[in-house]
Design a protein around this motif. Structure first.
Motif, PDB file in Angstrom:
ATOM      1  N   ALA A  80       0.895  -1.295   0.066  1.00 54.68           N
ATOM      2  CA  ALA A  80      -0.120   0.030   0.070  1.00 54.68           C
ATOM      3  C   ALA A  80       0.941   1.221   0.026  1.00 54.68           C
ATOM      4  CB  ALA A  80      -0.997  -0.054   1.199  1.00 54.68           C
ATOM      5  N   VAL A  81       1.983   1.398   0.934  1.00 57.78           N
ATOM      6  CA  VAL A  81       3.008   2.441   0.917  1.00 57.78           C
ATOM      7  C   VAL A  81       3.587   2.590  -0.249  1.00 57.78           C
ATOM      8  CG1 VAL A  81       5.024   3.351   2.045  1.00 57.78           C
ATOM      9  CG2 VAL A  81       3.251   2.111   3.341  1.00 57.78           C
ATOM     10  N   LEU A  82       4.024   1.335  -1.032  1.00 57.83           N
ATOM     11  CA  LEU A  82       4.521   1.493  -2.311  1.00 57.83           C
ATOM     12  C   LEU A  82       3.720   2.094  -3.588  1.00 57.83           C
ATOM     13  CD1 LEU A  82       6.482  -1.760  -1.905  1.00 57.83           C
ATOM     14  CD2 LEU A  82       7.448   0.820  -1.930  1.00 57.83           C
ATOM     15  N   LEU A  83       2.519   1.778  -3.552  1.00 54.03           N
ATOM     16  CA  LEU A  83       1.503   2.368  -4.352  1.00 54.03           C
ATOM     17  C   LEU A  83       1.514   4.059  -4.301  1.00 54.03           C
ATOM     18  CD1 LEU A  83      -1.440  -0.039  -4.263  1.00 54.03           C
ATOM     19  CD2 LEU A  83       0.267  -0.146  -5.959  1.00 54.03           C
ATOM     20  N   LEU A  84       1.397   4.330  -3.035  1.00 53.16           N
ATOM     21  CA  LEU A  84       1.322   5.718  -2.702  1.00 53.16           C
ATOM     22  C   LEU A  84       2.798   6.251  -3.302  1.00 53.16           C
ATOM     23  CD1 LEU A  84      -0.514   6.116   0.405  1.00 53.16           C
ATOM     24  CD2 LEU A  84      -1.562   6.581  -1.778  1.00 53.16           C
ATOM     25  N   ALA A  85       3.928   5.588  -3.102  1.00 49.08           N
ATOM     26  CA  ALA A  85       5.183   6.178  -3.390  1.00 49.08           C
ATOM     27  C   ALA A  85       5.408   6.149  -4.961  1.00 49.08           C
ATOM     28  CB  ALA A  85       6.283   5.381  -2.966  1.00 49.08           C
ATOM     29  N   THR A 109      11.590  11.587  13.169  1.00 44.61           N
ATOM     30  CA  THR A 109      12.725  11.496  12.328  1.00 44.61           C
ATOM     31  C   THR A 109      12.876  10.200  11.491  1.00 44.61           C
ATOM     32  OG1 THR A 109      14.173  10.864  14.032  1.00 44.61           O
ATOM     33  CG2 THR A 109      14.070  13.138  13.796  1.00 44.61           C
ATOM     34  N   PRO A 110      12.671   9.075  11.703  1.00 44.66           N
ATOM     35  CA  PRO A 110      12.654   8.012  10.648  1.00 44.66           C
ATOM     36  C   PRO A 110      11.954   8.091   9.525  1.00 44.66           C
ATOM     37  CG  PRO A 110      12.171   7.081  13.007  1.00 44.66           C
ATOM     38  CD  PRO A 110      11.935   8.694  13.071  1.00 44.66           C
ATOM     39  N   THR A 111      12.837   7.537   8.589  1.00 43.45           N
ATOM     40  CA  THR A 111      12.113   7.567   6.976  1.00 43.45           C
ATOM     41  C   THR A 111      11.065   6.596   6.941  1.00 43.45           C
ATOM     42  OG1 THR A 111      13.724   6.424   5.927  1.00 43.45           O
ATOM     43  CG2 THR A 111      14.201   8.894   6.278  1.00 43.45           C
ATOM     44  N   LEU A 112      10.272   6.684   6.038  1.00 37.35           N
ATOM     45  CA  LEU A 112       9.315   5.532   5.888  1.00 37.35           C
ATOM     46  C   LEU A 112      10.131   4.143   5.402  1.00 37.35           C
ATOM     47  CD1 LEU A 112       6.482   7.208   3.683  1.00 37.35           C
ATOM     48  CD2 LEU A 112       7.011   7.220   6.231  1.00 37.35           C
ATOM     49  N   ARG A 113      11.073   4.389   4.462  1.00 39.53           N
ATOM     50  CA  ARG A 113      11.945   3.329   4.097  1.00 39.53           C
ATOM     51  C   ARG A 113      12.699   2.543   5.236  1.00 39.53           C
ATOM     52  NH1 ARG A 113      13.760   2.638  -1.010  1.00 39.53           N
ATOM     53  NH2 ARG A 113      14.013   4.792  -1.398  1.00 39.53           N
ATOM     54  N   GLN A 114      13.076   3.509   6.183  1.00 46.12           N
ATOM     55  CA  GLN A 114      13.723   2.748   7.409  1.00 46.12           C
ATOM     56  C   GLN A 114      12.412   2.021   8.211  1.00 46.12           C
ATOM     57  OE1 GLN A 114      15.297   6.476   9.041  1.00 46.12           O
ATOM     58  NE2 GLN A 114      17.312   6.038   8.152  1.00 46.12           N
ATOM     59  N   MET A 115      11.438   2.600   8.115  1.00 45.58           N
ATOM     60  CA  MET A 115      10.404   1.818   9.040  1.00 45.58           C
ATOM     61  C   MET A 115       9.951   0.452   8.353  1.00 45.58           C
ATOM     62  SD  MET A 115       8.225   5.439   9.764  1.00 45.58           S
ATOM     63  CE  MET A 115       6.675   4.618  10.146  1.00 45.58           C
ATOM     64  N   LEU A 116      10.069   0.533   6.849  1.00 44.28           N
ATOM     65  CA  LEU A 116       9.615  -0.589   6.088  1.00 44.28           C
ATOM     66  C   LEU A 116      10.517  -1.690   6.427  1.00 44.28           C
ATOM     67  CD1 LEU A 116       8.709   1.148   2.640  1.00 44.28           C
ATOM     68  CD2 LEU A 116       7.201  -0.430   4.123  1.00 44.28           C
ATOM     69  N   ARG A 117      11.811  -1.243   6.747  1.00 44.43           N
ATOM     70  CA  ARG A 117      12.774  -2.223   6.813  1.00 44.43           C
ATOM     71  C   ARG A 117      13.338  -2.434   8.271  1.00 44.43           C
ATOM     72  NH1 ARG A 117      17.531  -2.131   2.982  1.00 44.43           N
ATOM     73  NH2 ARG A 117      17.366  -4.438   3.236  1.00 44.43           N
TER      74      ARG A 117
END
Length: 359
Positions: A80-85, A109-117
């Motif tokens: 879902a996040v990647l569709l929005l990205a 401060t964390p980025t969405l990518r850091q949260m994904l990983r």
């Protein structure tokens, strides 16, 4: 009620000897069990189940029974996040606070990518709720946010190491809701589950769920089986409810690398490419290769993308092997099945063993 906090289950082991998978005794039929599917180009696809979805009524588990798949849900939140990205409604390298401005200071401060990983350093929200005696109560999204906001500091510098985080994926679900203006359940249904033909799949964000074919969750301790279910309403880190048959559809879409369309009508890369492209080892833990809701691991002789889940009385595991085009998913409503071992057998083309882990 005993629950698994991490939910990843990729290294789960068994301590009790194997039993035959297809036990047909009356005792086995009335015990909770599992449903399973296998994607196998040589042997053909297959599906089945054993045990009771509901011990009180005797309704059996089968390929159409609905299970809470717990952290296996994370790949769908990531998607879902990647569709929005893909249509630049979110930037994976932007901080969380850009999309959830109520998350201030360090926490934002964390980025969405850091949260994904799972490299965000965000503090856990589950333990404080357990410590506060909320394990068996309804817990709302607002209450969960309040728990997170009461913990103003990160556990570590974002990106410096891997630490599996349910908080990160819960907040990713909140980002989807804030940006899209839809609930995560509605967004996922419209742009993921319906386009992929996964008509039995939904995200439960309120109770009672109203799902007719839902398996009851059970815990086994000291030889005693009892109901083990949760009424927590937060999603993103879990709460996808689906059937083994729909998981076979998902495995087939991973195998075909089926593209999706964004809310704005843009066509994406295939779902497997989206979830696994650009994979690099996680900082500080080179043996872990977790990307967007899937982890690269070895299962038997296969290199697979996989994830497991555990919550209340449910256990689940799915794996897809891109080189051999094989896949497996195991969904259970009892806590003592080693779902990873069952999936390994299915990938090998065998319906041979259940391994039960410590209750």
């Amino acid at each position: 009620m005993k629950r698994m906090l991490a939910g990843i289950l990729l290294a789960a082991g068994a301590s009790v000897g194997p039993e035959a998978l297809a036990q047909s005794s009356a005792a086995m039929e009335h015990e909770p069990g599992c449903a399973w599917v296998r994607l196998h180009p040589a042997l053909g696809n297959a599906a089945g189940g054993w045990g009771a979805a509901d011990r009180q009524t005797g309704r059996p588990n089968d390929a159409d029974t609905i299970f809470n798949i717990a952290s296996v849900s994370k790949q769908f939140t990531a998607l879902a996040v990647l569709l929005l990205a893909h249509e630049r409604q979110v930037d994976l390298d932007a901080p969380l606070s850009r999309y959830l401005p109520q998350i201030t200071g360090e926490l934002g401060t964390p980025t969405l990518r850091q949260m994904l990983r799972h490299t965000s350093g965000l503090p856990d929200y589950i333990s404080p709720l357990f410590d506060g005696g909320r394990e068996d109560e309804v817990v709302t999204v607002a209450e969960t946010m309040a728990v997170i906001l009461r913990q103003p500091q990160l556990e570590f510098t974002p990106g410096s190491r891997f630490d599996y985080s349910n908080t990160g994926y819960f907040l990713l679900g909140q980002v989807v809701e804030h940006v899209s203006g839809q609930t995560l359940a509605d967004f996922s249904r419209q742009y993921i589950f319906q386009p992929l033909g996964m008509s039995a799949t939904t995200i439960v964000d309120h109770y009672p769920s109203g799902i007719a074919r839902l398996a009851r969750g059970y815990e086994k301790r000291d030889g005693h089986v009892s109901i083990s279910e949760s009424a927590w309403e937060q999603s993103g880190d879990g709460q996808v409810h689906t059937s083994a048959r729909d998981m076979l559809r998902w495995l087939r879409h991973l195998d075909a690398d089926t593209p999706l369309a964004t809310p704005g009508g843009l066509h994406t890369a295939g779902v497997l490419t989206l979830l696994t492209e650009g994979n690099v080892p996680v900082a500080g833990k080179p043996e872990v290769s977790y990307h967007y809701g899937l982890e690269a691991v070895n299962l038997g002789n296969e290199a697979v993308w996989a994830h497991g889940g555990g919550w209340a009385g449910y256990r689940s595991f799915m794996a897809y092997a891109p080189k051999s085009h094989r896949g497996a998913a195991v969904l259970c409503n009892i806590t003592d099945v080693d779902v990873k071992a069952v999936a390994e057998g299915l990938l090998a083309g065998e319906l041979r063993k259940i391994k039960r882990s410590d209750p």
